[in-house]
Design an enzyme around this catalytic site. Structure first.
Site, PDB file in Angstrom:
ATOM      1  N   GLY A 202      17.358 -21.663   2.705  1.00  0.00           N
ATOM      2  CA  GLY A 202      17.180 -22.230   1.370  1.00  0.00           C
ATOM      3  C   GLY A 202      18.488 -22.777   0.842  1.00  0.00           C
ATOM      4  N   VAL A 206      20.859 -19.889  -4.046  1.00  0.00           N
ATOM      5  CA  VAL A 206      20.042 -18.682  -3.814  1.00  0.00           C
ATOM      6  C   VAL A 206      20.623 -17.878  -2.646  1.00  0.00           C
ATOM      7  CG1 VAL A 206      17.732 -17.799  -3.313  1.00  0.00           C
ATOM      8  CG2 VAL A 206      17.988 -19.778  -4.810  1.00  0.00           C
ATOM      9  N   GLY A 207      21.233 -18.563  -1.693  1.00  0.00           N
ATOM     10  CA  GLY A 207      21.887 -17.876  -0.571  1.00  0.00           C
ATOM     11  C   GLY A 207      22.903 -16.845  -1.068  1.00  0.00           C
ATOM     12  N   GLU A 224      20.697 -19.791   6.359  1.00  0.00           N
ATOM     13  CA  GLU A 224      20.550 -21.195   6.784  1.00  0.00           C
ATOM     14  C   GLU A 224      20.454 -22.010   5.504  1.00  0.00           C
ATOM     15  OE1 GLU A 224      20.474 -22.485   9.865  1.00  0.00           O
ATOM     16  OE2 GLU A 224      20.470 -20.639  11.020  1.00  0.00           O
ATOM     17  N   CYS A 258      16.848 -30.637   5.520  1.00  0.00           N
ATOM     18  CA  CYS A 258      18.192 -30.048   5.390  1.00  0.00           C
ATOM     19  C   CYS A 258      19.218 -30.818   6.204  1.00  0.00           C
ATOM     20  CB  CYS A 258      18.171 -28.589   5.806  1.00  0.00           C
ATOM     21  SG  CYS A 258      17.602 -28.336   7.481  1.00  0.00           S
TER      22      CYS A 258
HETATM   23  P1  NAD Z   1      15.388 -22.095  -2.493  1.00  0.00           P
HETATM   24  O1  NAD Z   1      16.723 -21.516  -2.245  1.00  0.00           O
HETATM   25  O2  NAD Z   1      15.018 -22.466  -3.878  1.00  0.00           O
HETATM   26  O3  NAD Z   1      14.211 -21.102  -1.968  1.00  0.00           O
HETATM   27  C1  NAD Z   1      14.154 -20.561  -0.668  1.00  0.00           C
HETATM   28  C2  NAD Z   1      13.424 -19.216  -0.689  1.00  0.00           C
HETATM   29  O4  NAD Z   1      14.130 -18.321  -1.549  1.00  0.00           O
HETATM   30  C3  NAD Z   1      11.998 -19.265  -1.226  1.00  0.00           C
HETATM   31  O5  NAD Z   1      11.201 -18.386  -0.459  1.00  0.00           O
HETATM   32  C4  NAD Z   1      12.121 -18.777  -2.650  1.00  0.00           C
HETATM   33  O6  NAD Z   1      10.968 -18.127  -3.137  1.00  0.00           O
HETATM   34  C5  NAD Z   1      13.251 -17.762  -2.540  1.00  0.00           C
HETATM   35  N1  NAD Z   1      13.989 -17.624  -3.796  1.00  0.00           N
HETATM   36  C6  NAD Z   1      14.133 -18.525  -4.799  1.00  0.00           C
HETATM   37  N2  NAD Z   1      14.896 -18.031  -5.785  1.00  0.00           N
HETATM   38  C7  NAD Z   1      15.235 -16.772  -5.412  1.00  0.00           C
HETATM   39  C8  NAD Z   1      16.011 -15.742  -6.012  1.00  0.00           C
HETATM   40  N3  NAD Z   1      16.595 -15.892  -7.192  1.00  0.00           N
HETATM   41  N4  NAD Z   1      16.164 -14.586  -5.337  1.00  0.00           N
HETATM   42  C9  NAD Z   1      15.605 -14.418  -4.124  1.00  0.00           C
HETATM   43  N5  NAD Z   1      14.851 -15.367  -3.503  1.00  0.00           N
HETATM   44  C10 NAD Z   1      14.669 -16.523  -4.139  1.00  0.00           C
HETATM   45  O7  NAD Z   1      15.318 -23.348  -1.512  1.00  0.00           O
HETATM   46  P2  NAD Z   1      14.189 -24.459  -1.412  1.00  0.00           P
HETATM   47  O8  NAD Z   1      14.223 -25.288  -2.663  1.00  0.00           O
HETATM   48  O9  NAD Z   1      12.903 -23.838  -0.999  1.00  0.00           O
HETATM   49  O10 NAD Z   1      14.717 -25.339  -0.172  1.00  0.00           O
HETATM   50  C11 NAD Z   1      15.649 -26.360  -0.315  1.00  0.00           C
HETATM   51  C12 NAD Z   1      17.035 -25.939   0.120  1.00  0.00           C
HETATM   52  O11 NAD Z   1      16.989 -25.304   1.380  1.00  0.00           O
HETATM   53  C13 NAD Z   1      17.986 -27.110   0.296  1.00  0.00           C
HETATM   54  O12 NAD Z   1      19.263 -26.764  -0.162  1.00  0.00           O
HETATM   55  C14 NAD Z   1      18.013 -27.311   1.799  1.00  0.00           C
HETATM   56  O13 NAD Z   1      19.145 -27.981   2.298  1.00  0.00           O
HETATM   57  C15 NAD Z   1      17.922 -25.913   2.273  1.00  0.00           C
HETATM   58  N6  NAD Z   1      17.384 -25.850   3.627  1.00  0.00           N
HETATM   59  C16 NAD Z   1      18.198 -25.442   4.646  1.00  0.00           C
HETATM   60  C17 NAD Z   1      17.695 -25.410   5.939  1.00  0.00           C
HETATM   61  C18 NAD Z   1      18.532 -24.973   7.111  1.00  0.00           C
HETATM   62  O14 NAD Z   1      17.959 -24.723   8.175  1.00  0.00           O
HETATM   63  N7  NAD Z   1      19.843 -24.863   6.997  1.00  0.00           N
HETATM   64  C19 NAD Z   1      16.384 -25.791   6.175  1.00  0.00           C
HETATM   65  C20 NAD Z   1      15.605 -26.202   5.115  1.00  0.00           C
HETATM   66  C21 NAD Z   1      16.103 -26.210   3.832  1.00  0.00           C
END
Ligand code: NAD
Length: 477
Positions: A202, A206-207, A224, A258
Site C-alpha cells: 500500500g 499507511v506503511g 511493498e 505501483c
Molecule cells: P493504502 O495504504 O491506502 O491501503 C492498503 C491497505 O491498508 C488496505 O487493505 C487498507 O484497508 C489498509 N489500511 C488503510 N489505512 C490503514 C490504517 N490506517 N491502518 C492499517 N491499515 C490500513 O493503499 P491503497 O490506496 O490501497 O494502494 C495504493 C498505494 O499502494 C500506492 O501508494 C501504490 O504505489 C502502493 N502500491 C504498492 C505496490 C507494491 O507492490 N510496491 C503495489 C500496489 C500498490
C-alpha cells in the site's frame, strides 16, 4: 438504536471474530509447519484449479471494481497469479532444502547450515489497484513457506474482496488461510494481534502506521510501497519506441499501477517530438478513451478529486495541458493527460500521481536529471531509455531505487527470478518467487559441532601458550 451504537456493536462482534480466528490458526500453526513439500504443492495446485474454474467471476469482479477489460484482467491479474503458483510448485523442493555453508578453519569439523522455517502466523494487508494479484501473490508465498495466513483485502475494491473470501473458503480450511474483510478499523484490530510477520502492500503513509504497529509485537515486516518512479530518456534512444512503452505503462489500469512511470525526464531538444509521439501512441491504444472499453476507471470519487486537484494545482502554477485534462466524476473517468512546463514545486512533481497524468520535465544535461531524481525519496522503480552503456551505468551508479528496467517500463514485475520490492520510502523487503518464499521464512542458523571442537583449545585457564595461540589466530585465521 442510533447508527453510532449499532456500529459499535458491529465493531465489537467483528473484533471478537478476529481474535477467535487468530487463536484458531495459532493452535493449528505447528501442524501447518510440519506439512511436507508435496502437501504444500497440492494446496497451491488446488488454488490454481479453483482460480481457473472461476475465471469468469474474477473478470466480473475486476470489471465492477475497476472497469478492467477481461484481457487486461487475464494478463495482469490471473496470468501473474498462475505463473507465481507454477513457479513455486516447480522450485519449492529446492527452496526448502537446508543450505550448507562453508566453515572457517576455527570451526574445523563442524557443519553450518540454514534451515528455511515458516514464520508462523502471517497477516497480509493488500491494496485495491491490482486487487487479485496483490492479495494472492503473497498468499502463495506464505502457503509455500508453510504458514497460517489471515488476509485483509482492500475495502476499496469490494467485489474482488468478496470473491477472494469465497475463493479462500473453498480452497483452504479457515484454520490455515482465511479472509477478513473490512476497512482500517479492522486492519488496526488485526495489527494489534501478535502476528509473527506482517506483509503490507500500500501507500508509504499507511506503511509507517503498519510498521509502528508491528513494532509493538516485534513482528517482522515486508512493506511493498509506492512512490514516484522516474523515467529518464537520453539523446540516443528511439523516441517512437520510448513513447509507445511509456504511454502503455502510464495508462495501464488508468495509471493506478505501483510500477507505473510517474514522470518523465527528457533532453529539452527532444521534448516536443516526444509529446507528439506520445499523443499518437495514446490515441492508438485508447482511441476515444472516454468510451473505450479497454480503458479502466479511476477507483473512486475521492481518487478522481485527488487527481483533479493535482491537475488544477499544476495549471495554476503555469503547466501546459498538451493532451487530455478531462474528467467525468459521475463515470469515474479521467482522460489520458500529458503536461509540460510543470513548475518544480507543484504537487504533481512531489506526490505519487497514481493516475493517467504524465508530466514531462526537460533537462539540459544528465547531471541535472540525476539531481532531480536524487532529491526525491527513493522510488520503487527507475526506468532508463538509452543505447549508451556509459549513460546507463552512470544512472545506475548514481541513483537508488527498488528495481530498474532499461528500455522498457513495468515489465520487470513479471520476471519471477528477480526480487520485487522497494527501498526505504518505497518499501522494505522483497516479494516474488524465491524472494517471496524467503520473506515468509525464518532463516534459522544451525551449527553442528564435532565432539571435540577447536574452541575447546581456548577455554580457561588463560595460559601464556594460549596467548600465543590467540595472537596466531588473530593474525592468520
Ligand atoms: P493504502 O495504504 O491506502 O491501503 C492498503 C491497505 O491498508 C488496505 O487493505 C487498507 O484497508 C489498509 N489500511 C488503510 N489505512 C490503514 C490504517 N490506517 N491502518 C492499517 N491499515 C490500513 O493503499 P491503497 O490506496 O490501497 O494502494 C495504493 C498505494 O499502494 C500506492 O501508494 C501504490 O504505489 C502502493 N502500491 C504498492 C505496490 C507494491 O507492490 N510496491 C503495489 C500496489 C500498490
Amino acid at each position: 438504536m442510533g447508527p453510532a451504537r449499532l456500529q459499535r456493536i458491529i465493531d465489537c462482534i467483528m473484533s471478537e471474530h478476529v481474535v477467535q480466528l487468530f487463536d484458531l490458526q495459532k493452535k493449528n500453526c505447528e501442524k501447518v509447519r510440519a506439512t511436507s513439500v508435496s502437501q504444500r504443492i497440492e494446496k497451491l495446485r488446488r488454488l490454481q484449479r479453483n482460480i481457473l474454474a472461476k475465471q469468469n467471476q474474477i473478470e466480473k469482479a475486476l470489471y465492477e471494481d475497476l472497469r478492467k477489460a477481461p484481457q487486461e484482467t487475464g494478463l495482469c491479474e490471473i496470468y501473474q497469479v498462475t505463473s507465481e503458483i507454477k513457479h513455486a510448485c516447480r522450485h519449492l523442493r529446492q527452496w526448502t532444502q537446508p543450505r550448507r555453508l562453508n566453515n572457517p578453519l576455527i570451526f574445523f569439523g563442524s557443519r553450518a547450515s540454514i534451515r528455511y522455517e515458516p514464520r508462523g502466523m502471517c497477516l497480509i494487508l493488500s491494496p485495491w489497484n491490482y486487487p487479485l494479484l496483490l492479495a494472492l501473490g503473497p498468499v502463495i508465498s506464505a502457503v509455500a513457506a508453510g504458514n497460517c495466513v489471515i488476509l485483509k483485502p482492500s475495502e476499496v475494491s469490494p467485489y474482488t474482496s468478496q470473491f477472494l473470501q469465497t475463493l479462500m473458503e473453498e480452497t483452504f480450511p479457515r484454520e490455515e488461510v482465511a479472509v477478513v474483510q473490512g476497512d482500517q478499523t479492522v486492519a488496526t484490530e488485526l495489527l494489534d494481534l501478535p502476528f509473527h510477520h506482517v506483509f503490507f502492500t500500500g501507500s508509504p503513509a499507511v506503511g509507517k502506521i503498519v510498521m509502528q504497529a508491528a513494532a509493538r509485537n516485534l513482528a517482522s515486516v515486508t512493506l511493498e510501497l509506492g512512490g514516484k518512479s522516474p523515467v529518464i530518456v537520453d539523446e540516443t534512444y528511439d523516441l517512437k519506441d520510448a513513447a509507445k512503452k511509456i504511454v502503455w505503462g502510464k495508462l495501464l489500469n488508468a495509471g493506478q499501477t505501483c510500477v507505473a512511470p510517474d514522470y518523465l525526464l527528457i533532453p529539452e531538444s527532444r521534448q516536443k517530438e516526444f509529446i507528439g509521439l506520445a499523443m499518437n501512441s495514446s490515441r492508438k491504444m485508447y482511441d476515444r478513451a472516454a468510451e473505450n472499453p479497454d480503458y479502466c476507471k479511476i477507483i473512486s470519487r475521492r481518487h478522481i478529486d485527488r487527481l483533479q486537484e493535482l491537475l488544477k494545482d499544476s495549471i495554476d502554477r503555469g503547466a501546459n495541458v498538451e493532451m487530455g485534462g478531462h474528467f467525468d466524476e459521475s463515470r469515474l473517468y479521467f482522460s489520458p493527460t500529458i503536461l509540460s512546463n510543470v513548475s518544480l514545486d507543484s504537487s504533481i512533481l512531489n506526490e505519487e500521481i497514481f493516475g493517467p497524468i504524465l508530466p514531462v520535465v526537460p533537462y539540459q544535461n544528465l547531471e541535472e536529471a540525476l539531481h532531480f531524481v536524487n532529491q526525491k525519496p527513493r522510488p520503487l522503480s527507475l526506468y532508463i531509455f538509452s543505447t549508451n552503456t556509459t549513460t546507463v551505468n552512470t544512472i545506475l551508479n548514481r541513483t537508488h531505487s527498488g528495481g530498474v528496467c532499461i528500455n522498457d517500463v513495468a515489465v520487470q514485475f513479471g520476471n519471477l527470478e528477480l526480487p520485487f520490492g522497494g527501498i526505504n520510502n518505497s518499501g522494505i523487503g522483497n516479494a516474488h518467487g524465491l524472494f517471496g518464499f524467503r520473506a515468509f521464512s525464518h532463516e534459522r542458523a544451525v551449527l553442528k559441532q564435532p565432539r571435540v571442537g577447536a574452541m575447546t583449545f581456548f577455554y580457561p585457564p588463560y595460559t601464556e601458550r594460549m596467548k600465543k595461540l590467540i595472537q596466531w589466530a588473530i593474525r592468520y585465521l
